[in-house]
Structure formats: C-alpha cells, structure tokens
Design a protein around this motif. Structure first.
Motif, PDB file in Angstrom:
ATOM      1  N   UNK A  98       0.833  -1.206   0.000  1.00 26.33           N
ATOM      2  CA  UNK A  98       0.000   0.000   0.000  1.00 26.33           C
ATOM      3  C   UNK A  98       0.869   1.257   0.000  1.00 26.33           C
ATOM      4  N   UNK A  99       0.242   2.370  -0.368  1.00 29.79           N
ATOM      5  CA  UNK A  99       0.918   3.667  -0.339  1.00 29.79           C
ATOM      6  C   UNK A  99       0.025   4.680   0.376  1.00 29.79           C
ATOM      7  N   UNK A 100       0.675   5.722   0.883  1.00 28.69           N
ATOM      8  CA  UNK A 100      -0.022   6.837   1.512  1.00 28.69           C
ATOM      9  C   UNK A 100       0.161   8.042   0.599  1.00 28.69           C
ATOM     10  N   UNK A 101      -0.951   8.678   0.228  1.00 28.78           N
ATOM     11  CA  UNK A 101      -0.896   9.796  -0.722  1.00 28.78           C
ATOM     12  C   UNK A 101      -1.497  11.045  -0.088  1.00 28.78           C
ATOM     13  N   UNK A 102      -0.744  12.141  -0.158  1.00 23.79           N
ATOM     14  CA  UNK A 102      -1.307  13.434   0.251  1.00 23.79           C
ATOM     15  C   UNK A 102      -2.005  14.014  -0.981  1.00 23.79           C
ATOM     16  N   UNK A 103      -3.326  14.067  -0.933  1.00 23.01           N
ATOM     17  CA  UNK A 103      -4.069  14.553  -2.091  1.00 23.01           C
ATOM     18  C   UNK A 103      -3.822  16.041  -2.311  1.00 23.01           C
ATOM     19  N   UNK A 104      -3.585  16.405  -3.561  1.00 24.02           N
ATOM     20  CA  UNK A 104      -3.428  17.823  -3.912  1.00 24.02           C
ATOM     21  C   UNK A 104      -4.706  18.381  -4.527  1.00 24.02           C
ATOM     22  N   UNK A 105      -5.396  17.520  -5.291  1.00 28.04           N
ATOM     23  CA  UNK A 105      -6.663  17.923  -5.898  1.00 28.04           C
ATOM     24  C   UNK A 105      -7.602  16.725  -5.894  1.00 28.04           C
ATOM     25  N   UNK A 106      -8.894  16.984  -5.681  1.00 30.47           N
ATOM     26  CA  UNK A 106      -9.850  15.910  -5.927  1.00 30.47           C
ATOM     27  C   UNK A 106     -11.006  16.441  -6.760  1.00 30.47           C
ATOM     28  N   UNK A 107     -11.664  15.501  -7.420  1.00 32.46           N
ATOM     29  CA  UNK A 107     -12.674  15.819  -8.414  1.00 32.46           C
ATOM     30  C   UNK A 107     -14.071  15.736  -7.816  1.00 32.46           C
ATOM     31  N   UNK A 108     -14.935  16.656  -8.222  1.00 36.15           N
ATOM     32  CA  UNK A 108     -16.377  16.487  -7.987  1.00 36.15           C
ATOM     33  C   UNK A 108     -17.031  16.380  -9.363  1.00 36.15           C
ATOM     34  N   UNK A 109     -17.903  15.389  -9.524  1.00 37.20           N
ATOM     35  CA  UNK A 109     -18.480  15.080 -10.834  1.00 37.20           C
ATOM     36  C   UNK A 109     -19.980  14.837 -10.704  1.00 37.20           C
ATOM     37  N   UNK A 157       0.564  13.351  -4.031  1.00 34.97           N
ATOM     38  CA  UNK A 157       1.976  12.970  -3.916  1.00 34.97           C
ATOM     39  C   UNK A 157       2.130  11.860  -2.889  1.00 34.97           C
ATOM     40  N   UNK A 158       2.900  10.842  -3.239  1.00 39.55           N
ATOM     41  CA  UNK A 158       3.164   9.738  -2.310  1.00 39.55           C
ATOM     42  C   UNK A 158       4.019  10.257  -1.151  1.00 39.55           C
ATOM     43  N   UNK A 159       3.519  10.075   0.082  1.00 45.13           N
ATOM     44  CA  UNK A 159       4.291  10.511   1.253  1.00 45.13           C
ATOM     45  C   UNK A 159       4.854   9.333   2.053  1.00 45.13           C
ATOM     46  N   UNK A 160       4.389   8.122   1.749  1.00 48.25           N
ATOM     47  CA  UNK A 160       4.956   6.908   2.345  1.00 48.25           C
ATOM     48  C   UNK A 160       4.598   5.741   1.442  1.00 48.25           C
ATOM     49  N   UNK A 161       5.555   4.830   1.255  1.00 48.96           N
ATOM     50  CA  UNK A 161       5.306   3.699   0.372  1.00 48.96           C
ATOM     51  C   UNK A 161       5.790   2.403   1.000  1.00 48.96           C
ATOM     52  N   UNK A 169       7.419  10.983  -3.089  1.00 47.61           N
ATOM     53  CA  UNK A 169       7.630  12.050  -4.077  1.00 47.61           C
ATOM     54  C   UNK A 169       6.992  11.769  -5.422  1.00 47.61           C
ATOM     55  N   UNK A 170       6.627  10.499  -5.686  1.00 46.09           N
ATOM     56  CA  UNK A 170       5.914  10.187  -6.933  1.00 46.09           C
ATOM     57  C   UNK A 170       4.538  10.854  -6.917  1.00 46.09           C
ATOM     58  N   UNK A 171       4.089  11.252  -8.093  1.00 51.38           N
ATOM     59  CA  UNK A 171       2.733  11.798  -8.222  1.00 51.38           C
ATOM     60  C   UNK A 171       1.829  10.724  -8.822  1.00 51.38           C
ATOM     61  N   UNK A 172       0.645  10.565  -8.243  1.00 54.06           N
ATOM     62  CA  UNK A 172      -0.242   9.489  -8.680  1.00 54.06           C
ATOM     63  C   UNK A 172      -1.688   9.968  -8.810  1.00 54.06           C
ATOM     64  N   UNK A 173      -2.393   9.288  -9.712  1.00 51.95           N
ATOM     65  CA  UNK A 173      -3.833   9.446  -9.887  1.00 51.95           C
ATOM     66  C   UNK A 173      -4.495   8.219  -9.281  1.00 51.95           C
ATOM     67  N   UNK A 174      -5.570   8.424  -8.525  1.00 51.78           N
ATOM     68  CA  UNK A 174      -6.228   7.286  -7.861  1.00 51.78           C
ATOM     69  C   UNK A 174      -7.689   7.622  -7.596  1.00 51.78           C
ATOM     70  N   UNK A 175      -8.384   6.734  -6.923  1.00 49.19           N
ATOM     71  CA  UNK A 175      -9.834   6.879  -6.758  1.00 49.19           C
ATOM     72  C   UNK A 175     -10.312   7.221  -5.370  1.00 49.19           C
ATOM     73  N   UNK A 235      -5.677  12.725   3.099  1.00 42.71           N
ATOM     74  CA  UNK A 235      -4.673  11.657   2.972  1.00 42.71           C
ATOM     75  C   UNK A 235      -5.388  10.374   2.549  1.00 42.71           C
ATOM     76  N   UNK A 236      -4.868   9.727   1.522  1.00 46.35           N
ATOM     77  CA  UNK A 236      -5.457   8.470   1.038  1.00 46.35           C
ATOM     78  C   UNK A 236      -4.495   7.314   1.303  1.00 46.35           C
TER      79      UNK A 236
END
Length: 339
Positions: free
Chosen positions: A41-52, A82-86, A94-100, A106-107
């Motif tokens: 698993x990874x921990x991601x600090x969300x920078x943007x999220x979508x509303x649809x 951005x991944x803050x723990x992997x 430091x990797x940037x990721x798209x996810x759900x 924090x995801x």
C-alpha cells in the motif's frame, strides 16, 4: 519510513441520503486517524480531488452501474496527489499518482489502484479533467460511441463543462462541418465561440432549445452529445438528420428531481430517421486510454486544445464545490484544491 507522517486526515462522509437537491446536513467533514501503509500500500497526500455529476446518483441507495456511497463512510472519486509513504514496490516518496480515493486529505490505498502521472506533461489537476476521466469520456463518446466522421455537424449540450467543452473542440480538430453548443449563461456562450472555436452556441435559458438549435443548425445535425437530457434530447431528436447518432452521457437536468421527469415526446422520429441513441460508461473504453493520452497531450502541447478549470480552495469547501457543479457554477472541470 518517515517519522513526520501526519497522524490524522479530514474526509467527507455522506451522513444522509439527499432528497432532491443535496443539503449541507447530508454531509459531514470528519477526522480520521492515519497510520503507516501496510504491505503493498501507499499513503498519498491529495493535492486535488474531483467532484463530478455522476456522484449525485451514488448518493441514492439504488442499484446502478457503480455502488452507492455508504452512509458514515468517506466518499470517493478521482484524486491526484503525492506519495508521502510507500510500502509497495515501484512507488517512491515524491511520486505523483492518480487514484480513486478523493474527498479526503490523505489516502491510504493499494498501490495497484494508483497510476503514476507526470507533472511535466501537464498540470496535476489536468489528470482529473482534460487528461482524465472527463477527457476520455469526451474522446470515446465522440469517436467510438457516436462514430463521428469528418464532415459531421455536431451538437453538444452542457458544452462549457469538463466533458462538453472537449467534445466540441475534438470534433473541430477532426473536421466537423459545424459544431454547436448550449450552455447556461451568456458568458459561457461567448467562451464556447471565442475561446473553444464552436461555430455557434446559445444560452438554453433564453428560449426553447428546439427553436435555438434549429436557428443554429438550419441543415440539421449528425451527432448529438447529450450531457443534459430532457428538453435538450427532445430538441436534438428533432434536429438529427437521417442515420444521426446520439451519445447519451449524462442527464444532469433530472439528477435532483423528486418526481419522474417527462421524456422526449418525439421518440417516434427515431424510427423514420433510423437514429441510434447509445449510452456511454467511460469504464467500457479503457482500451482507448493510451491512444487518448497520446493524441490529447499532443493537442495540448500545440495549443490546439484548450481547457478551463474551476478550482475551489480547501477541503472544507468540498460540499459547496459539489453543489456548485450541479448548479452549473463551474466553467470546465470543477476541482477541489488542497494545496
């Protein structure tokens, strides 16, 4: 493992099923504990999220193509961060990721559900819009579902939104004879013609859609991309030429209705005109993903394809962003920014 990991994260929960328009009391912003990621698993600090718009349907407890949001659980949706723990191979801090797992700061997610994205190709937020699910919806809906071909006249409803604005521009880039859009304000109409290169556009609030569409497309239309339903769909059926095709992508006009909404009263025309009306779910078209990113990234780099975003700052304004989207307060993709 970094010792400076956050210990908590704010996240939006659905606490009641909305009846009609969603109300503030249907939602709650709550705090949740954050722990180091488990294996894989990874921990991601969300920078943007979508509303649809589709999220409104998930707030109802009905069986659909995607499960409803659970009450008293965090909602989800597209997010980039951005991944803050992997604790997973192939992903580094430091990797940037798209996810759900949007709607939260924090995801914590399985690495297999994340896709790396490159902030040098496009701004990170673009992966939620023009290079993300709305962009692929536009691309697949126009080229695969509507079988667009050079010389077609195309009508798009909700044309200033994240999907519609891309549909119209893509049609022009591929040789449409005429592109017409409808939107809900004079400012948006001006944007469609002056910025996005639509041949004509109209404000659906200024008069009957059928009359305005006939004036904008006197020779009829070959393709209709429907984000709205209702009166727009009825008008399009009237204007579609023989063997016309319609991609039915959304019905935002009725998402908050509490009574059944009337359907088009001219469905018999489908027979004589041999029309094809087909629904689209973007998840059916993942095979186009690589081709889509390659072609659209090229159009973005050359400046041929333009996009706009409406950014709402701060997680605490997530509900306002969502309701604003349903009211049409956005131009282009509606995004909540956490940076």
């Amino acid at each position: 493992m970094s010792a400076a990991l956050p210990t908590s994260s704010r996240e939006w929960h659905l606490v009641a099923r909305p009846h009609g328009w969603p109300k503030a009391e249907d939602f709650a912003l709550r705090e949740a504990a954050v722990a180091a990621p488990a294996e894989g698993r990874i921990l991601v600090r969300n920078k943007y999220f979508s509303v649809d718009p589709y999220m409104r349907g998930r707030m109802n407890d009905v069986k659909s193509y995607t499960p409803p949001f659970k009450l008293d659980h965090p909602m989800d949706g597209g997010a980039v961060g951005e991944v803050i723990a992997s604790n997973a191979e192939g992903f580094a801090v430091g990797d940037h990721v798209l996810h759900g797992l949007g709607w939260r700061e924090i995801a914590d997610l399985p690495a297999k559900h994340a896709v790396k994205v490159d902030p040098d190709i496009a701004p990170l937020s673009a992966y939620l819009g023009v290079l993300g699910m709305p962009g692929l919806t536009a691309y697949a809906g126009l080229f695969e579902v509507a079988s667009f071909k050079e010389g077609d006249a195309v009508f798009v409803s909700g044309a200033a939104g994240a999907v519609g604005s891309q549909v119209g521009q893509m049609a022009k880039l591929k040789g449409a004879s005429r592109v017409i859009g409808s939107a809900g304000s004079d400012e948006k109409v001006k944007l469609l013609v002056e910025e996005y290169g639509f041949d004509a556009a109209f404000n659906y609030k200024n008069g009957p859609v059928r009359d305005q569409l006939k004036a904008a497309a006197p020779d009829g239309i070959d393709v209709y991309f429907d984000n709205v339903g209702g009166e727009h769909l009825e008008a399009a059926i009237s204007s579609l030429n023989v063997h016309g095709r319609a991609t039915i992508c959304g019905m935002i006009a009725q998402y908050n209705a509490t009574e059944p909404t009337p359907g088009p009263n001219n469905m018999a025309m489908i027979i004589g005109k041999r029309l094809r009306l087909q629904g689209i779910l973007v998840s059916d078209h993942s095979g186009l993903q690589q081709q889509f990113v390659q072609e659209v990234a090229g159009w973005l780099a050359s400046g041929e394809l333009k996009f706009q975003e409406t950014k709402v700052e701060g997680i605490e304004n997530g509900y306002d962003a969502f309701v604003g989207l349903l009211r049409g307060e956005n131009t282009g993709k509606m995004i909540v920014s956490l940076v």
